[in-house]
Design a protein around this motif. Structure first.
Motif, PDB file in Angstrom:
ATOM      1  N   ASN A  19      18.334 -92.199  11.871  1.00 54.18           N
ATOM      2  CA  ASN A  19      19.647 -93.158  12.134  1.00 54.18           C
ATOM      3  C   ASN A  19      20.821 -91.942  12.069  1.00 54.18           C
ATOM      4  OD1 ASN A  19      20.834 -92.973   9.636  1.00 54.18           O
ATOM      5  ND2 ASN A  19      19.389 -94.651   9.143  1.00 54.18           N
ATOM      6  N   PRO A  20      21.954 -92.458  12.655  1.00 53.55           N
ATOM      7  CA  PRO A  20      23.038 -91.533  12.718  1.00 53.55           C
ATOM      8  C   PRO A  20      23.689 -91.062  11.419  1.00 53.55           C
ATOM      9  CG  PRO A  20      23.494 -93.290  14.167  1.00 53.55           C
ATOM     10  CD  PRO A  20      22.180 -93.579  13.629  1.00 53.55           C
ATOM     11  N   GLU A  21      23.549 -91.985  10.354  1.00 50.89           N
ATOM     12  CA  GLU A  21      24.055 -91.428   8.929  1.00 50.89           C
ATOM     13  C   GLU A  21      23.019 -90.606   8.661  1.00 50.89           C
ATOM     14  OE1 GLU A  21      23.436 -95.092   9.512  1.00 50.89           O
ATOM     15  OE2 GLU A  21      25.208 -95.294  10.529  1.00 50.89           O
ATOM     16  N   LYS A  22      21.760 -90.606   8.679  1.00 51.71           N
ATOM     17  CA  LYS A  22      20.964 -89.756   8.327  1.00 51.71           C
ATOM     18  C   LYS A  22      19.796 -89.239   9.371  1.00 51.71           C
ATOM     19  CE  LYS A  22      20.540 -91.580   3.474  1.00 51.71           C
ATOM     20  NZ  LYS A  22      20.047 -92.113   2.434  1.00 51.71           N
ATOM     21  N   PRO A  23      20.261 -88.325  10.062  1.00 52.47           N
ATOM     22  CA  PRO A  23      19.380 -87.918  11.338  1.00 52.47           C
ATOM     23  C   PRO A  23      18.186 -86.721  10.857  1.00 52.47           C
ATOM     24  CG  PRO A  23      21.474 -86.796  11.378  1.00 52.47           C
ATOM     25  CD  PRO A  23      21.657 -87.622  10.341  1.00 52.47           C
ATOM     26  N   PHE A  24      18.229 -86.303   9.551  1.00 54.38           N
ATOM     27  CA  PHE A  24      17.461 -85.352   9.395  1.00 54.38           C
ATOM     28  C   PHE A  24      16.270 -85.705   8.370  1.00 54.38           C
ATOM     29  CE2 PHE A  24      21.426 -83.640   9.531  1.00 54.38           C
ATOM     30  CZ  PHE A  24      21.505 -82.917  10.683  1.00 54.38           C
ATOM     31  N   LEU A  25      15.286 -84.968   8.165  1.00 54.06           N
ATOM     32  CA  LEU A  25      14.192 -85.435   7.018  1.00 54.06           C
ATOM     33  C   LEU A  25      14.856 -85.044   5.918  1.00 54.06           C
ATOM     34  CD1 LEU A  25      11.100 -83.299   8.713  1.00 54.06           C
ATOM     35  CD2 LEU A  25      11.852 -85.801   8.942  1.00 54.06           C
ATOM     36  N   SER A  26      14.554 -85.872   4.864  1.00 55.17           N
ATOM     37  CA  SER A  26      15.240 -85.824   3.484  1.00 55.17           C
ATOM     38  C   SER A  26      14.623 -84.656   2.495  1.00 55.17           C
ATOM     39  CB  SER A  26      14.831 -87.148   2.918  1.00 55.17           C
ATOM     40  OG  SER A  26      15.355 -88.358   3.435  1.00 55.17           O
ATOM     41  N   THR A  27      15.534 -84.194   1.835  1.00 55.91           N
ATOM     42  CA  THR A  27      15.294 -83.208   1.206  1.00 55.91           C
ATOM     43  C   THR A  27      16.114 -83.244  -0.205  1.00 55.91           C
ATOM     44  OG1 THR A  27      17.125 -81.673   2.072  1.00 55.91           O
ATOM     45  CG2 THR A  27      14.970 -81.468   2.950  1.00 55.91           C
ATOM     46  N   LEU A  28      16.075 -82.344  -1.103  1.00 57.38           N
ATOM     47  CA  LEU A  28      16.910 -82.526  -2.225  1.00 57.38           C
ATOM     48  C   LEU A  28      18.252 -82.417  -2.063  1.00 57.38           C
ATOM     49  CD1 LEU A  28      15.009 -80.328  -4.853  1.00 57.38           C
ATOM     50  CD2 LEU A  28      15.527 -82.744  -5.103  1.00 57.38           C
ATOM     51  N   ARG A  29      18.669 -81.246  -1.242  1.00 50.78           N
ATOM     52  CA  ARG A  29      19.728 -81.204  -0.747  1.00 50.78           C
ATOM     53  C   ARG A  29      20.688 -82.399  -0.136  1.00 50.78           C
ATOM     54  NH1 ARG A  29      22.214 -76.436  -1.422  1.00 50.78           N
ATOM     55  NH2 ARG A  29      21.042 -74.605  -1.876  1.00 50.78           N
ATOM     56  N   ASN A  30      20.184 -82.916   0.931  1.00 51.20           N
ATOM     57  CA  ASN A  30      20.830 -83.852   1.579  1.00 51.20           C
ATOM     58  C   ASN A  30      20.376 -85.483   0.936  1.00 51.20           C
ATOM     59  OD1 ASN A  30      17.912 -84.836   2.835  1.00 51.20           O
ATOM     60  ND2 ASN A  30      18.477 -83.648   4.611  1.00 51.20           N
ATOM     61  N   SER A  31      19.648 -85.435  -0.070  1.00 56.01           N
ATOM     62  CA  SER A  31      19.457 -86.542  -0.865  1.00 56.01           C
ATOM     63  C   SER A  31      20.380 -86.759  -1.933  1.00 56.01           C
ATOM     64  CB  SER A  31      18.093 -86.696  -1.256  1.00 56.01           C
ATOM     65  OG  SER A  31      17.129 -86.900  -0.369  1.00 56.01           O
ATOM     66  N   GLY A  32      21.416 -85.918  -1.960  1.00 54.46           N
ATOM     67  CA  GLY A  32      22.339 -86.088  -3.061  1.00 54.46           C
ATOM     68  C   GLY A  32      22.150 -85.099  -4.335  1.00 54.46           C
ATOM     69  N   PHE A  33      21.282 -84.507  -4.466  1.00 51.08           N
ATOM     70  CA  PHE A  33      20.882 -83.676  -5.484  1.00 51.08           C
ATOM     71  C   PHE A  33      21.535 -82.133  -5.646  1.00 51.08           C
ATOM     72  CE2 PHE A  33      17.562 -86.817  -5.435  1.00 51.08           C
ATOM     73  CZ  PHE A  33      17.421 -87.288  -6.749  1.00 51.08           C
ATOM     74  N   ARG A  34      22.053 -81.960  -4.728  1.00 46.28           N
ATOM     75  CA  ARG A  34      22.755 -80.590  -4.382  1.00 46.28           C
ATOM     76  C   ARG A  34      23.543 -80.247  -5.886  1.00 46.28           C
ATOM     77  NH1 ARG A  34      25.758 -78.848   0.848  1.00 46.28           N
ATOM     78  NH2 ARG A  34      23.918 -80.104   1.311  1.00 46.28           N
TER      79      ARG A  34
END
Length: 127
Positions: free
Chosen positions: A81-96
């Motif tokens: 979706n527009p809010e999460k257009p990428f496959l989920s990783t540690l970085r883009n899941s908020g664990f950065r």
């Protein structure tokens, strides 16, 4: 090993961890999900696994579904979706910036030990 990389990620997809054998209306194993050897999946079974894997890749780390319910329902397929257009990783899941230790660490096994074990395995296997 890859947490600091911006161009590559490795993410565990646990969709099969708690999966139960699919049952038919008689509460017996639904053999339509399996090939004739009853071990490998059929086309229907692989379709279910592919859907579960795809959905897992879109779910944020820490919120991934750990089972597959074998419904053969195409409406359960998730889409970016527009809010999460990428496959989920540690970085883009908020664990950065979390408590993860991203410092470079030494491998627990020296590289030469792997080579020695491989050569020893080949020698023992050939005997």
């Amino acid at each position: 090993r890859y947490e600091k990389r911006e161009d590559f990620a490795v993410v565990m997809q646990p969709f099969f961890r708690n999966t139960l054998l699919p049952l038919n209306s008689n509460n017996k194993p639904d053999l339509s999900f399996f090939a004739t050897d009853c071990f490998h999946f059929s086309a229907r079974g692989y379709a279910e696994m592919a859907t579960a894997l795809w959905n897992n890749m879109l779910e944020p780390v820490g919120e991934k579904q750990t089972y597959n319910n074998f419904t053969h329902d195409r409406s359960k397929l998730k889409c970016p979706n527009p809010e999460k257009p990428f496959l989920s990783t540690l970085r883009n899941s908020g664990f950065r910036n979390s408590d993860l230790n991203l410092e470079k660490t030494e491998p627990s096994v020296p590289y030469w030990a792997v080579i020695v074990a491989a050569v020893a395995g080949v020698l023992v296997g050939s005997l």
